[in-house]
Design an enzyme around this catalytic site. Structure first.
Site, PDB file in Angstrom:
ATOM      1  CE  LYS A 177      -1.793   3.232   2.589  1.00 33.95           C
ATOM      2  NZ  LYS A 177      -1.785   4.224   1.592  1.00 33.95           N
ATOM      3  CD  GLU A 252      13.730   1.039   8.656  1.00 29.66           C
ATOM      4  OE1 GLU A 252      14.248   2.095   9.062  1.00 29.66           O
ATOM      5  OE2 GLU A 252      14.329  -0.043   8.614  1.00 29.66           O
ATOM      6  CB  CYS A 286      13.302   9.110   8.039  1.00 29.88           C
ATOM      7  SG  CYS A 286      14.335   8.050   7.042  1.00 29.88           S
ATOM      8  CD  GLU A 387      10.480  13.007  11.543  1.00 34.23           C
ATOM      9  OE1 GLU A 387       9.303  12.712  11.818  1.00 34.23           O
ATOM     10  OE2 GLU A 387      11.222  12.279  10.877  1.00 34.23           O
TER      11      GLU A 387
END
Ligand code: NAP
Length: 485
Positions: A177, A252, A286, A387
């Site tokens: 997906k 992850e 990331c 983040e």
């Protein structure tokens, strides 16, 4: 845009066939705000069919010799390489990154697939000495089964390659997906995979409603493994849900990467590499640098070198020649970055360059934020902890090794950390002391097929890349046998 172009990738891949639906999701070009594609809004029924196809295909695929599976993967990689220009253009159109970065991502994806095509041949078992005279013990490595793969929008080609290739090489069949912002590149990569003649049902792809598709994958006992890349928040939800069937899980997740620059570092090299890492993919990476810790003896000089490079960055649509920083993925991302900068300014941070969104003139409709450097940032500001996922580089001064190590580790995340120093003792103290899954010294390049990419703490569990990445799709079975007389 013509209907043909809009509907060029308007299908899922189920059991080797294209599958269209009347319900659609619009795909938007983040550089202009225009609709550039329409993909199916799949749900539980489509996911169920994809899982059924994958579970029917699994027994034969898992028993094929690894060399035969490698043949399909190598052919897939070659097809991607041959079509890299068109694939990179599609990637840039829906994700926004500069074309040169998109080309690197496509070629990197092909390299990843090639590496796992070979590594799949090395799923070695073991022979262990028995405890009794006639006892023989062997350890087998067997594919997990059907794997559900969920990918994000920031590296939408690489993430497909990094999940699909180790899974298929190990002998698993898959249901993928992709993210709703970037489904077309995944569909296009699957089109190349289907052209290899890979058996029907081995690789399936469903676009649509994340919650519904996710739940269908998690609740189905035929799916034995989930591999997810995305936010920590969604990762935690999946982890809780996967517990019900104790499914194998790779996550992850998000990061908060520090870069620490000591006074003995080569400051030009550090500035060059920090800027190239921080502003790659518009800062939406990331393992991208979140906070720059600069030693007080060199902080001003380093910041000056960073600012002068950032001022030269060309911002614009990724399709324009020379552009180095594209748009953010959407306006929500712009708003989040803007709020972090605003909050930092209110607490005393100084904007040295950038600090604003670009919404007028040629940039109208696009989700652009100017490359930004902030000084006088402190640990109390939210920008030091959250983040950022955008083109903003906050600089924090530090005075000593112990202090900076404590600060860098003071985060729930643990994906990547970077250190610039020429002192060998410090290299070891920092590499061993930093609580992160990956540490880069005097460089910022981490993503290569042969190394185990991944995080600790709330940045995830499991690894992608290297032999460790193949292990994620293999079960360990031990067989003990007494030899008959
Ligand atoms: P996200 O919102 O978590 O989405 C990631 C994927 O999960 C998308 O395909 C999304 O589908 C899907 N999803 C969302 N809710 C779901 C649910 N309830 N069940 C199942 N699937 C669900 O993350 P993002 O904002 O797209 O990606 C950015 C994040 O990814 C950042 O935090 C970044 O650090 C992280 N990331 C980590 C790595 C790594 O290797 N550690 C690499 C790249 C990115 P929809 O798009 O349809 O909502």
């Amino acid at each position: 845009m013509t209907n043909d172009r809009l509907d060029a990738w308007n299908y899922c891949w189920i059991n080797g066939e294209k599958h269209t639906l009347p319900q659609i999701i619009h795909v938007i070009n983040p550089a202009t705000g225009e609709t550039i594609g329409r993909v199916p809004r799949g749900g539980a029924a489509e996911t169920e069919r994809a899982i059924e196809a994958a579970s029917q295909a699994f027994p034969k695929w898992s028993k094929l010799p690894a060399k035969a599976r490698a043949g399909y993967l190598l052919d897939w990689a070659d097809r991607i390489s041959r079509d890299r220009q068109a694939l990179a253009e599609l990637l840039t159109m829906e994700q926004g990154k500069p074309l040169a970065e998109a080309l690197d991502e496509i070629e990197g994806s092909a390299d990843f697939i090639r590496w796992y095509a070979e590594e799949g041949k090395r799923a070695y078992g073991e022979i262990i000495p028995g405890s009794r005279e006639k006892q023989r013990i062997s350890v087998l490595r067997q594919p997990v089964g059907v794997a559900g793969l969920i990918t994000p929008w920031n590296y939408p080609a690489a993430m497909v390659a990094r999940k699909v290739s180790p899974a298929l090489a190990a002998g698993c069949s898959v249901v993928l997906k992709p993210a709703r912002q970037t489904p077309q590149i995944a569909i296009a990569l699957f089109a190349h995979l289907m052209e290899t003649g890979i058996p029907r049902g081995v690789a399936n792809l469903v676009t649509g409603d994340a919650g519904v598709i996710g739940e269908a994958l998690l609740s189905d006992r035929r799916v034995r493994k989930i591999s997810f890349t995305g936010s920590t928040e969604v990762g935690k939800q999946l982890m809780r849900r996967a517990a019900d069937q104790v499914k194998r899980l790779s996550l992850e997740l998000g990061g908060n990467a520090p870069v620490i620059v000591f006074p003995d570092a080569d400051l030009d090299e550090a500035a060059e590499k920090i800027v190239s890492n921080k502003f790659e993919n518009g800062g939406q990476m990331c393992n991208g640098i979140n906070v720059i810790y600069a030693h007080q003896e060199v902080a001003d000089l380093l910041t000056e070198k960073i600012v002068s490079r950032v001022r030269e960055l060309q911002i614009g649509p990724g399709t324009e020649p020379g552009v180095q920083v594209g748009p953010l993925i959407d306006m929500a991302a712009v708003q989040k970055v803007e709020e972090l900068v605003k909050a930092a300014r209110e607490k005393g941070a100084r904007v040295l360059t950038g600090g604003y969104r670009l919404a007028a003139g040629e940039r109208q409709g696009g989700s652009f934020f100017a490359p930004t450097v902030l000084a006088h940032v402190t640990r109390e500001m939210s920008i030091a902890h959250e983040e950022i996922f955008g083109p903003v580089a906050p600089v924090i001064r530090f005075s000593g090794e112990e202090e900076v190590l404590r600060w860098a580790n003071d985060t729930p995340y643990g994906l990547a950390a970077y250190v610039f120093t020429r002192d060998l003792g410090r290299v070891y103290r920092m590499s061993e002391g930093l609580e992160f899954g990956m540490v880069a010294v005097n460089g910022t390049s981490l993503s290569v097929p042969q190394a185990p990419f991944g995080g600790i703490k709330e940045s995830g569990t499991g690894r992608e890349g290297g032999r460790h990445g193949l292990d994620e799709y293999l079960e360990t079975k031990y067989v003990t046998m007494m030899l008959p007389d």
